[in-house]
Scaffold this motif. Structure first.
Motif, PDB file in Angstrom:
ATOM      1  N   GLN A  78      -6.990  -6.923   3.442  1.00  0.00           N
ATOM      2  CA  GLN A  78      -5.883  -5.891   3.669  1.00  0.00           C
ATOM      3  C   GLN A  78      -5.220  -6.512   5.205  1.00  0.00           C
ATOM      4  O   GLN A  78      -6.001  -6.748   5.798  1.00  0.00           O
ATOM      5  N   ASP A  81       1.112  -1.257  -0.014  1.00  0.00           N
ATOM      6  CA  ASP A  81      -0.218   0.257   0.040  1.00  0.00           C
ATOM      7  C   ASP A  81       0.876   1.335  -0.069  1.00  0.00           C
ATOM      8  O   ASP A  81       0.233   2.341  -0.482  1.00  0.00           O
ATOM      9  N   SER A 104      -2.288  -5.176   0.608  1.00  0.00           N
ATOM     10  CA  SER A 104      -3.539  -5.124   0.061  1.00  0.00           C
ATOM     11  C   SER A 104      -3.709  -6.571  -0.757  1.00  0.00           C
ATOM     12  O   SER A 104      -2.618  -6.810  -1.697  1.00  0.00           O
TER      13      SER A 104
END
Length: 101
Positions: free
Chosen positions: A95, A9, A62
């Motif tokens: 996530q 991320d 993610s």
């Protein structure tokens, strides 16, 4: 096993595209050979991202279910266009975060 894609991320880079038994397993596989991130603690599911009041460094990943869209890509490039195109809002499934040491 399903095929998962994992994106870091913080950088937006592709970290992994391959088989795993679960989204968490995909995160573990994405970081097992990544010396640049150093040692990471156990992964935990994260909806809101890393703790904001913590002075520790966190790795946020993610995970996307790309089964049927992509075959595993050994040594995937960090900006692989095919992988990026398959990892969309529709394929996003989870996530995870892990503390970096």
């Amino acid at each position: 096993m399903r095929t998962y894609g994992v994106i870091c991320d913080a950088t937006g880079y592709v970290a992994y595209v391959g088989h795993a038994v679960s989204p968490e397993d995909a995160c573990i596989r994405a970081t097992k050979d990544a010396g640049a991130w150093g040692t990471v603690g156990p992964f935990q599911r994260s909806i809101a991202g890393a703790p904001k009041d913590d002075d520790q460094a966190w790795l946020e990943l993610s995970v996307y279910d790309v089964s049927g869209l992509l075959e595993p890509i050994p040594d995937v490039g960090i900006e692989d266009e095919t992988a990026m195109a398959a990892m969309t809002e529709d394929t996003h499934i989870d996530q995870f975060i892990a503390r970096q040491y």
